[in-house]
Design a protein around this motif. Sequence first.
Motif, PDB file in Angstrom:
ATOM      1  N   ILE A  50      21.775 -11.527 -76.021  1.00  0.00           N
ATOM      2  CA  ILE A  50      20.889 -10.747 -75.158  1.00  0.00           C
ATOM      3  C   ILE A  50      21.008 -11.175 -73.690  1.00  0.00           C
ATOM      4  O   ILE A  50      20.715 -10.393 -72.780  1.00  0.00           O
TER       5      ILE A  50
ATOM      6  N   PRO B 100      14.770  -9.567 -71.645  1.00  0.00           N
ATOM      7  CA  PRO B 100      14.998  -8.488 -70.673  1.00  0.00           C
ATOM      8  C   PRO B 100      13.706  -8.072 -69.984  1.00  0.00           C
ATOM      9  O   PRO B 100      12.619  -8.139 -70.563  1.00  0.00           O
TER      10      PRO B 100
ATOM     11  N   SER C 157      18.227  -9.813 -81.530  1.00  0.00           N
ATOM     12  CA  SER C 157      17.069  -9.173 -80.894  1.00  0.00           C
ATOM     13  C   SER C 157      16.151 -10.249 -80.316  1.00  0.00           C
ATOM     14  O   SER C 157      15.860 -11.250 -80.978  1.00  0.00           O
ATOM     15  N   CYS C 158      15.681 -10.025 -79.079  1.00  0.00           N
ATOM     16  CA  CYS C 158      14.802 -11.038 -78.476  1.00  0.00           C
ATOM     17  C   CYS C 158      13.400 -10.936 -79.041  1.00  0.00           C
ATOM     18  O   CYS C 158      12.591 -11.845 -78.871  1.00  0.00           O
ATOM     19  N   GLY C 159      13.062  -9.813 -79.670  1.00  0.00           N
ATOM     20  CA  GLY C 159      11.786  -9.683 -80.349  1.00  0.00           C
ATOM     21  C   GLY C 159      10.655  -9.136 -79.500  1.00  0.00           C
ATOM     22  O   GLY C 159       9.519  -9.043 -79.966  1.00  0.00           O
ATOM     23  N   GLN C 160      10.951  -8.739 -78.257  1.00  0.00           N
ATOM     24  CA  GLN C 160       9.870  -8.238 -77.388  1.00  0.00           C
ATOM     25  C   GLN C 160       9.320  -6.893 -77.829  1.00  0.00           C
ATOM     26  O   GLN C 160       8.139  -6.641 -77.695  1.00  0.00           O
ATOM     27  N   CYS C 161      10.215  -5.985 -78.281  1.00  0.00           N
ATOM     28  CA  CYS C 161       9.711  -4.649 -78.648  1.00  0.00           C
ATOM     29  C   CYS C 161       9.734  -4.468 -80.162  1.00  0.00           C
ATOM     30  O   CYS C 161      10.729  -4.780 -80.814  1.00  0.00           O
TER      31      CYS C 161
ATOM     32  N   CYS D  24      12.723  -2.586 -82.057  1.00  0.00           N
ATOM     33  CA  CYS D  24      13.954  -3.369 -82.177  1.00  0.00           C
ATOM     34  C   CYS D  24      13.725  -4.577 -83.083  1.00  0.00           C
ATOM     35  O   CYS D  24      14.488  -4.825 -84.014  1.00  0.00           O
ATOM     36  N   ARG D  25      12.659  -5.312 -82.824  1.00  0.00           N
ATOM     37  CA  ARG D  25      12.403  -6.527 -83.600  1.00  0.00           C
ATOM     38  C   ARG D  25      12.276  -6.218 -85.097  1.00  0.00           C
ATOM     39  O   ARG D  25      12.931  -6.838 -85.928  1.00  0.00           O
TER      40      ARG D  25
ATOM     41  N   THR E 121      12.978   1.346 -76.547  1.00  0.00           N
ATOM     42  CA  THR E 121      12.939  -0.102 -76.354  1.00  0.00           C
ATOM     43  C   THR E 121      13.151  -0.459 -74.882  1.00  0.00           C
ATOM     44  O   THR E 121      13.571   0.372 -74.086  1.00  0.00           O
ATOM     45  N   ILE E 122      12.881  -1.711 -74.563  1.00  0.00           N
ATOM     46  CA  ILE E 122      12.983  -2.154 -73.167  1.00  0.00           C
ATOM     47  C   ILE E 122      14.440  -2.164 -72.703  1.00  0.00           C
ATOM     48  O   ILE E 122      14.757  -1.765 -71.601  1.00  0.00           O
ATOM     49  N   CYS E 123      15.333  -2.633 -73.552  1.00  0.00           N
ATOM     50  CA  CYS E 123      16.723  -2.781 -73.120  1.00  0.00           C
ATOM     51  C   CYS E 123      17.672  -2.057 -74.079  1.00  0.00           C
ATOM     52  O   CYS E 123      17.261  -1.611 -75.152  1.00  0.00           O
TER      53      CYS E 123
ATOM     54  N   LEU F  37      19.761  -3.024 -76.170  1.00  0.00           N
ATOM     55  CA  LEU F  37      20.124  -3.606 -77.468  1.00  0.00           C
ATOM     56  C   LEU F  37      19.581  -2.738 -78.616  1.00  0.00           C
ATOM     57  O   LEU F  37      20.215  -2.604 -79.656  1.00  0.00           O
ATOM     58  N   GLY F  38      18.423  -2.133 -78.396  1.00  0.00           N
ATOM     59  CA  GLY F  38      17.859  -1.267 -79.437  1.00  0.00           C
ATOM     60  C   GLY F  38      18.802  -0.104 -79.739  1.00  0.00           C
ATOM     61  O   GLY F  38      19.139   0.163 -80.906  1.00  0.00           O
TER      62      GLY F  38
HETATM   63 FE1  SF4 Z   1      14.423  -7.490 -76.899  1.00  0.00          FE
HETATM   64 FE2  SF4 Z   1      13.474  -5.010 -76.905  1.00  0.00          FE
HETATM   65 FE3  SF4 Z   1      15.938  -5.530 -75.953  1.00  0.00          FE
HETATM   66 FE4  SF4 Z   1      15.423  -5.651 -78.582  1.00  0.00          FE
HETATM   67  S1  SF4 Z   1      15.373  -3.831 -77.285  1.00  0.00           S
HETATM   68  S2  SF4 Z   1      16.558  -7.154 -77.394  1.00  0.00           S
HETATM   69  S3  SF4 Z   1      13.361  -6.500 -78.586  1.00  0.00           S
HETATM   70  S4  SF4 Z   1      13.981  -6.227 -75.116  1.00  0.00           S
END
Ligand code: SF4
Length: 441
Positions: free
Chosen positions: A169, A187, A353-357, A360-361, A398-400, A402-403
Motif C-alpha cells: 500500500i 492512504p 489492505s490497510c483496513g481503513q475502508c 476493502c478490508r 474506497t479511499i484508494c 487498492l479496492g
Molecule cells: Fe486501505 Fe481503503 Fe485503500 Fe483498502 S481501499 S488499502 S482499506 S485505503
Amino acid sequence: MAAKVLLKNDHIEGIRYYDTYRKHGGYEAAEKALKMAQADIVEEVKKSGLRGRGGAGFPTGMKWSFLAKPDGVPRHLVCNADESEPGTFKDRYLMEFHPHILIEGLLISSFALGSNATYIYIRGEYAWIVNILEEAIDEAKKAGWLGKNIQGTGFDCEIYVHRGAGAYICGEETALIESLEGKRGNPRMKPPFPAIQGLWMRPTVVNNVETLAAVVPIINMGGEEYAKIGVGRSTGSKLLSVCGNVNKPGVYEIDMTISVEEFIYSDEYCGGIPNGKRLKACIPGGSSVPIVPANLLFKTAKGETRYMNYESLSDGGFATGTMMGSGGFIVLDEDQCIVRHTMTLARFYNHESCGQCSPCREGTGWMYKILKNIEGGKGKMSDIGLLWDIQRRIEGNTICPLGDAAAWPVAAAIRHFRDEFEWHVNNPEESQRRNYGLAHY
Ligand code: SF4
Ligand code: NAD
C-alpha cells in the motif's frame, strides 16, 4: 518495434558507474536543462506527452503544472520506487543497472519543480538497490551534480533514499507520503492531491522511477521529437517486465506501436509459449488490471489489431479490454487454472489492505475465502454470484485504488472464465485432487 531510449546504453559494461555514464552522453540533458527556464522544462515535458509510468498513465506535464507554489513554502519531488505490483519489475531493472539516468532525471525534475530536498521511496525488498542508488548519488555529488550551488547555477538539491518496510500500500502516493513522514502508511483522501498538499502538507509531485528517467531523453531530444516515438497519446518508449509462461521472460523497451501478438510470439520479445502450449490469457499491466482471454487479446472488439499501448489495450473498456497499467506483462498458458490464479491475487490484496475502508478490508477477505472454497471443491454455484456482488460493492467505494485493484481481477475472471468457476463447483472431488498446494495458502 523495439525502442532504444531509456535502455539505449544497456549493452555498455559499467554504465552503472558515473564515469562510463558520463562518457556515453550522461548528464548532457542536465547541462542543457540547468541553462533553461524552469517553466520551459515543464513545457518540454508537456509537449512530450509523457504519461505516468507507475500505472495510472496521468499526463506528467499536467501533473507538474498543478504543483502549487505558495510563497515561502518548500516544494518536494518524490520518486515512487515502491515497485510492488505483482508481475512488475521494470523499475528494479532501471535502478539496478542504470541508476544515473534516474539521478539525472531527478536532478532535472527537481530543478524544474523547485525541489531542494528530493526523495526516492524504495520498496524494502529492494535492499541491495539502496546501495547502488546511494553510490550513484555520491558519485553525482562528487561531480557537482547534487548538493549546493549545482554547476554554479545557485540551485541546491539533495536526494535522499528512503527504504519502505514491505507494505504494498505504500506504493499508493498518499500512503507513501504518510510513510515518508514516519507514520503508518494509510492512504489519504484525495483531493487535496499531493500537488497541493503532499509531504508535510507541502506541494509535492510524486512520480514513478521510469517517468522521471524519461525526462532525460525528453530534454536531450526535445519534447516534440520524443512525442514522435509511439502513437497517439501513447508517446515515448515503455518498459515492460514479462513473466509467466513465455520462453523469454525479462525487461523489454518498446515504442508502443507493436501488436500484442508480435510481442508475445516474436523472438525479439517473449519468444512464444514454452513447450508448444496454447495461450490462455494475459494480464498486460500488472496484477491490478483485468485479465484478458486469448480470444480478445490480439483483436479489439471492433476486429482491429490490438497494440501494446494505452488506448488499444483499453479499447472496449473492461468488457473486452484491459489497461496498460504498470507494464507488468503476465502470460498464462492453457494449463493454468484461472480460479486458482484469481484466488492467489485475492489473498494478496486481502493481505495488503490497510483496513481503513470496510468494503476493502472486509470485501477482500470475503472474496479470498469464497475463492478458496470454490478452488478447493467446497464452493456452491451461488458463490459465483456472491463473488460478483462483493467485487461490485468494493469498486469505486474506497479511499484508494487498492479496492478497485482487488475487485477488477475477480470481475474479469468471472466475466471471461465463468465456466472454470462452474467446473470447480460441479467437480468437487477433482477440484480437491488438483488442489495440491492449498496448504500454502
Ligand atoms: Fe486501505 Fe481503503 Fe485503500 Fe483498502 S481501499 S488499502 S482499506 S485505503
Ligand atoms: P490516480 O489516477 O488517482 O492518480 C494519478 C496521478 O495523477 C496521481 O499522482 C495524482 O495525484 C495525480 N492527479 C490526478 N488528478 C489530479 C488533479 N486533479 N490534480 C493534481 N493531481 C492529480 O492513480 P494512482 O493512485 O496514482 O495510481 C493507480 C495505479 O497505480 C493503478 O492503475 C495501478 O496500475 C498502479 N499501481 C502500480 C504499482 C507499481 O508497483 N508500479 C503498484 C500498485 C498500483
